[in-house]
Design an enzyme around this catalytic site. Structure first.
Site, PDB file in Angstrom:
ATOM      1  N   GLU A 135      47.059   3.810 -49.377  1.00  0.00           N
ATOM      2  CA  GLU A 135      45.956   3.083 -50.007  1.00  0.00           C
ATOM      3  C   GLU A 135      45.044   2.514 -48.935  1.00  0.00           C
ATOM      4  OE1 GLU A 135      47.763  -0.012 -52.393  1.00  0.00           O
ATOM      5  OE2 GLU A 135      49.326   1.364 -53.066  1.00  0.00           O
ATOM      6  N   LYS A 148      43.294  -0.475 -47.006  1.00  0.00           N
ATOM      7  CA  LYS A 148      43.599  -1.899 -46.878  1.00  0.00           C
ATOM      8  C   LYS A 148      42.271  -2.633 -47.040  1.00  0.00           C
ATOM      9  CE  LYS A 148      46.167  -5.302 -44.264  1.00  0.00           C
ATOM     10  NZ  LYS A 148      45.211  -6.414 -44.437  1.00  0.00           N
ATOM     11  N   ASP A 158      39.458  -5.312 -47.171  1.00  0.00           N
ATOM     12  CA  ASP A 158      39.207  -6.484 -46.353  1.00  0.00           C
ATOM     13  C   ASP A 158      38.510  -7.547 -47.194  1.00  0.00           C
ATOM     14  OD1 ASP A 158      39.179  -8.111 -44.209  1.00  0.00           O
ATOM     15  OD2 ASP A 158      37.646  -7.023 -43.089  1.00  0.00           O
ATOM     16  N   TYR A 190      46.112  -3.662 -56.362  1.00  0.00           N
ATOM     17  CA  TYR A 190      46.994  -2.827 -55.553  1.00  0.00           C
ATOM     18  C   TYR A 190      48.479  -2.992 -55.916  1.00  0.00           C
ATOM     19  CZ  TYR A 190      47.203  -7.060 -52.614  1.00  0.00           C
ATOM     20  OH  TYR A 190      47.335  -8.327 -52.160  1.00  0.00           O
ATOM     21  N   LYS A 227      46.281  -0.716 -38.977  1.00  0.00           N
ATOM     22  CA  LYS A 227      44.951  -1.313 -38.854  1.00  0.00           C
ATOM     23  C   LYS A 227      43.995  -0.419 -38.065  1.00  0.00           C
ATOM     24  CE  LYS A 227      44.364  -5.374 -39.773  1.00  0.00           C
ATOM     25  NZ  LYS A 227      45.036  -6.665 -39.629  1.00  0.00           N
ATOM     26  N   CYS A 255       3.314  -2.000 -20.505  1.00  0.00           N
ATOM     27  CA  CYS A 255       4.445  -1.073 -20.492  1.00  0.00           C
ATOM     28  C   CYS A 255       5.255  -1.277 -19.210  1.00  0.00           C
ATOM     29  CB  CYS A 255       3.925   0.357 -20.562  1.00  0.00           C
ATOM     30  SG  CYS A 255       5.183   1.593 -20.218  1.00  0.00           S
ATOM     31  N   CYS A 291       4.660   2.137 -16.907  1.00  0.00           N
ATOM     32  CA  CYS A 291       3.390   2.542 -16.295  1.00  0.00           C
ATOM     33  C   CYS A 291       2.382   1.399 -16.206  1.00  0.00           C
ATOM     34  CB  CYS A 291       2.778   3.710 -17.056  1.00  0.00           C
ATOM     35  SG  CYS A 291       2.120   3.253 -18.666  1.00  0.00           S
ATOM     36  N   CYS A 324       3.419   1.608 -25.805  1.00  0.00           N
ATOM     37  CA  CYS A 324       2.673   1.740 -24.562  1.00  0.00           C
ATOM     38  C   CYS A 324       1.425   2.554 -24.884  1.00  0.00           C
ATOM     39  CB  CYS A 324       3.542   2.460 -23.533  1.00  0.00           C
ATOM     40  SG  CYS A 324       2.590   3.211 -22.209  1.00  0.00           S
ATOM     41  N   CYS A 332       1.897   7.881 -18.999  1.00  0.00           N
ATOM     42  CA  CYS A 332       3.078   7.067 -18.759  1.00  0.00           C
ATOM     43  C   CYS A 332       4.255   7.995 -18.448  1.00  0.00           C
ATOM     44  CB  CYS A 332       3.383   6.233 -20.000  1.00  0.00           C
ATOM     45  SG  CYS A 332       4.949   5.352 -19.878  1.00  0.00           S
TER      46      CYS A 332
HETATM   47  S1  IVH Z   1      50.324  -4.693 -50.734  1.00  0.00           S
HETATM   48  C1  IVH Z   1      54.236  -7.137 -50.110  1.00  0.00           C
HETATM   49  N1  IVH Z   1      48.170  -3.226 -50.650  1.00  0.00           N
HETATM   50  O1  IVH Z   1      46.859  -7.296 -47.043  1.00  0.00           O
HETATM   51  C2  IVH Z   1      52.877  -6.881 -49.638  1.00  0.00           C
HETATM   52  N2  IVH Z   1      48.085  -5.384 -49.679  1.00  0.00           N
HETATM   53  O2  IVH Z   1      49.095  -8.540 -45.136  1.00  0.00           O
HETATM   54  C3  IVH Z   1      51.930  -6.738 -50.755  1.00  0.00           C
HETATM   55  N3  IVH Z   1      45.894  -5.966 -48.754  1.00  0.00           N
HETATM   56  O3  IVH Z   1      46.595 -10.348 -48.023  1.00  0.00           O
HETATM   57  C4  IVH Z   1      50.588  -6.343 -50.292  1.00  0.00           C
HETATM   58  N4  IVH Z   1      44.894  -4.092 -49.274  1.00  0.00           N
HETATM   59  O4  IVH Z   1      45.993  -8.871 -49.991  1.00  0.00           O
HETATM   60  C5  IVH Z   1      48.719  -4.399 -50.317  1.00  0.00           C
HETATM   61  N5  IVH Z   1      46.320  -1.806 -50.686  1.00  0.00           N
HETATM   62  C6  IVH Z   1      46.889  -2.983 -50.365  1.00  0.00           C
HETATM   63  C7  IVH Z   1      46.159  -3.991 -49.698  1.00  0.00           C
HETATM   64  C8  IVH Z   1      46.808  -5.181 -49.375  1.00  0.00           C
HETATM   65  C9  IVH Z   1      44.742  -5.273 -48.718  1.00  0.00           C
HETATM   66  C10 IVH Z   1      46.087  -7.336 -48.202  1.00  0.00           C
HETATM   67  C11 IVH Z   1      46.850  -8.254 -49.105  1.00  0.00           C
HETATM   68  C12 IVH Z   1      47.440  -9.263 -48.158  1.00  0.00           C
HETATM   69  C13 IVH Z   1      47.466  -8.535 -46.864  1.00  0.00           C
HETATM   70  C14 IVH Z   1      48.922  -8.328 -46.472  1.00  0.00           C
END
Ligand code: IVH
Length: 673
Positions: free
Chosen positions: A112, A114, A116, A225, A315, A409, A412, A427, A433
């Site tokens: 999945e 992650k 932010d 998630y 990450k 410029c 030149c 310029c 130039c």
């Molecule tokens: S699963 C038991 N899935 O990452 C862990 N977390 O360090 C359950 N996060 O603040 C988390 N995307 O909110 C999971 N696809 C994803 C995620 C995700 C972002 C965040 C989560 C938490 C941090 C965990």
């Protein structure tokens, strides 16, 4: 009191203040004093790491600083964190640990993005949203139900039909889409209010508004998630991907990018794929999350302290980093645009070391108030050119001065000018130039322009510095001896260059128009102009109304063409080139051939007798066709020379016509006839 005793004293004191603050709602000291004690504790703990312990107030998991005047709620199932991995080695070890733990050879993982954003826990009773909270310290979070109710993508009532679990915690992240973030910042700027550094901060700010109506004005989205706790009698899907699909049917948005893969190689492929797409995703991601797909296996693997053994957050390298502006240099582009560029203290960001960032123009510098000596956030997302996002004003040294665009410029010395409707200064020296001359020559010789092989930046620098070349036609006047006398120029390369120059004299009107480097006239426009007007004279004499009869030529392009061709100096440049023998066929047939090959895709293989690869490619492209690297169903012809490769078999398999060089030649004649 010695330092260690002071450390423990502070830990106790801050624990009590925390309790007063969060649980009793009755703080006894002001915030600033709390902050000062907290900082003192952090400093002491850095010196005595063995004294930190897990219950120190500095060790709370909290991602958000908990505020006053908020209600805290306990999550039914704690919200844990994920272990982080930063490279393929971490990934390999994760997979090995999982395989060993489960005693199997290969594992299926749910991959999945992650997200932010901010972790959120949503509590549903009989399918109805009754409470929403931030993650807080993992055990207890801030209750933000009213604010979350304003987020459209969070269902207030689960979709579909009963039975719903008696109660269920749905977990996910609240985010701000990149485009909404940009719009919000524009709005904030217009209103003279503070802007946010990134979508995550903007989302946090939005969620923590005391007035839900304010949250509603800031567009947030939710992506689910997983789940936390749930009534035990309710049976959940037995795989992570199935769980996400199920959440989808209940009306929760889940990421489209989710994918089940097998083994370490599958994880790697997912990571690489998502890395490549990162910049084009509508929201920010800071990595990917791998989860063992079978929930029964997840349970078998269990947890270490606060993170599951069955998951890993892999990450991405940080996309933003802090650096210092060491200088601001003004560069001169091909059309004379003066572009300020920041020289930065080298900084590793987005996977590469960055030492420069474009500052675009002086308006941009003024808007961000970037000065030499400033500490700045540098951003490099995907393959995008690095940019300076923001100055850290608090860290600005004394005695800095605002940046001023030079009035002349820097190369030149000609006066710099800015047209009323443009943001950039230019310029006014034109081809006088040297900077513009160099860029113009490089453009002229480019593959898509006159296609002169081997004329790179170093050579052009040498030619302009010696004043051997002042205008493009001068390139054709140089002798073989002159070329060969240039630094790092072998005789053979000089010969090749002269030959390439000779060959370049036979060109097309489209290429010639493009090669002139007229502002606003790109390859496409040059091509359309050639098709429409057929002769150079017709283009040169056309007035703005006639010019605008060509597709995509609007008033700005038409004006630019008029300006270019009415300047005596440019007319001379053209005359000189023609005097050197630059020519093209001026007949309708030739121009129309361009259209006739359009839409046809060719693949070349083996060595042709009369054309180099490059020439063959040019010949096809000049006739409007396309050349690609591999044979697929959408290929129209495979052209084969001597010693062809496996492409022939592939073409036969797909029933695609295979032409030898003569047949290919014939194709052009047929088309011309
Ligand atoms: S699963 C038991 N899935 O990452 C862990 N977390 O360090 C359950 N996060 O603040 C988390 N995307 O909110 C999971 N696809 C994803 C995620 C995700 C972002 C965040 C989560 C938490 C941090 C965990």
């Amino acid at each position: 009191m010695d330092e260690v005793a002071r450390l423990h004293f502070l830990q106790d004191k801050l624990r009590r203040y925390n309790q007063e603050y969060h649980e009793l709602d009755a703080p006894t000291i002001p915030d600033a004093e709390y902050d000062a004690l907290y900082r003192e504790l952090v400093a002491l703990e850095a010196r005595y790491p063995d004294q930190v312990g897990t219950d120190s107030p500095t060790q709370r998991v909290g991602s958000l600083e908990l505020r006053r005047n908020v209600r805290l709620v306990r999550h039914r199932e704690p919200m844990l964190s994920l272990n982080n991995g930063f490279g393929f080695q971490d990934l390999q070890e994760f997979d090995r640990r999982v395989r060993t733990g489960l005693g199997v050879d290969e594992v299926a993982y749910c991959c999945e993005p992650k997200f932010d954003g901010l972790a959120i826990n949503l509590l549903y009773r009989e399918g109805v949203l009754v409470q929403g909270a931030t993650r807080g310290d993992g055990e207890k979070g801030e209750e933000v139900t009213a604010n979350l109710m304003t987020v459209k993508s969070i269902p207030r009532r689960m979709r579909g039909s009963e039975p719903w679990p008696e109660w269920l915690e749905v977990r996910g992240e609240v985010l701000m889409l990149k485009k909404d973030f940009e719009r919000l910042n524009e709005r904030q700027t217009r209103a003279g209010e503070r802007t946010f550094v990134n979508p995550r901060n903007a989302a946090a700010g939005a969620l923590r508004q005391l007035d839900p109506a304010e949250t509603a004005r800031r567009p947030l989205v939710f992506l689910a998630y997983g789940v936390g706790g749930g009534s035990p009698e309710f049976e959940l899907p037995d795989h992570q991907d199935g769980l996400l699909r199920w959440l989808g049917t209940l009306g929760f948005p889940v990421a489209e990018e989710v994918q089940v893969v097998r083994g370490e190689s599958g994880l790697r492929a997912f990571f690489e794929n998502l890395s490549a797409r990162r910049a084009s995703l509508p929201y920010e991601v800071d990595g990917v999350v791998y989860k063992v797909n079978a929930r029964i296996d997840q349970q078998k693997l269990g947890f270490v302290t606060r993170a599951p053994r069955f998951a890993l957050a892999h990450k991405f390298p940080a996309e933003e980093a802090l650096s210092t502006v060491e200088a601001i240099e003004v560069q001169v582009g091909r059309t004379g645009t003066l572009t300020p560029v920041a020289h930065l203290r080298p900084v590793f960001v987005g996977g590469v070391t960055v030492t420069r960032a474009t500052l675009h123009n002086d308006e941009e510098i003024r808007r961000k108030d970037i000065r030499v000596g400033d500490q700045v956030w540098v951003r490099r997302a995907g393959d995008v050119i690095p940019e300076v996002v923001r100055v850290v004003r608090e860290l600005r040294p004394a005695g800095t001065t605002a940046f001023e665009m030079p009035l002349t410029c820097p190369v030149c010395g000609s006066p710099a000018r800015r047209l009323p409707e443009e943001v950039s200064w230019r310029c006014s020296g034109g081809l006088h130039c040297p900077a513009q001359r160099k860029q113009a020559l490089l453009h002229f010789a480019g593959r898509r322009a006159m296609n002169v092989d081997g004329l790179g930046e170093k050579l052009v620098d040498a030619l302009v510095e010696r004043a051997w070349v002042r205008e493009p036609a001068d390139l054709y006047r140089l002798t073989l001896e002159q070329w060969a006398s240039l630094p790092r120029m072998a005789r053979k390369s000089a010969e090749n260059l002269v030959q390439s120059l000779e060959r370049s004299k036979e060109t097309t009107l489209a290429r010639f128009l493009f090669a002139l480097g007229i502002r606003q006239v790109g390859e496409r426009t040059a091509h359309d102009l050639a098709l429409h007007f057929v002769t150079l004279e017709a283009v040169m004499e056309a007035d703005e109304t006639h010019l605008q009869a060509v597709a995509d030529v609007g008033p700005v392009v038409a004006q630019s063409l008029r300006d270019f061709f009415s300047a005596e100096r440019n007319r001379q440049i053209i005359a000189h080139l023609r005097a050197q023998g630059v020519h093209w066929h001026e007949n309708v047939q030739e121009s129309q051939a361009v259209q006739i090959l359009a839409g046809l895709t060719f693949v070349l293989t083996g060595t042709l007798a009369h054309y180099s690869r490059e020439e063959a490619r040019n010949r096809i492209e000049q006739a409007g066709g396309k050349v690609v690297g591999s044979v697929t169903r959408s290929t129209h012809y495979l052209v084969v020379g001597r010693d062809p490769g496996s492409k022939v078999a592939q073409a036969r398999k797909l029933d695609i016509p295979v032409l030898d060089e003569d047949q290919w030649d014939q194709l052009f004649k047929e088309i011309k006839a």
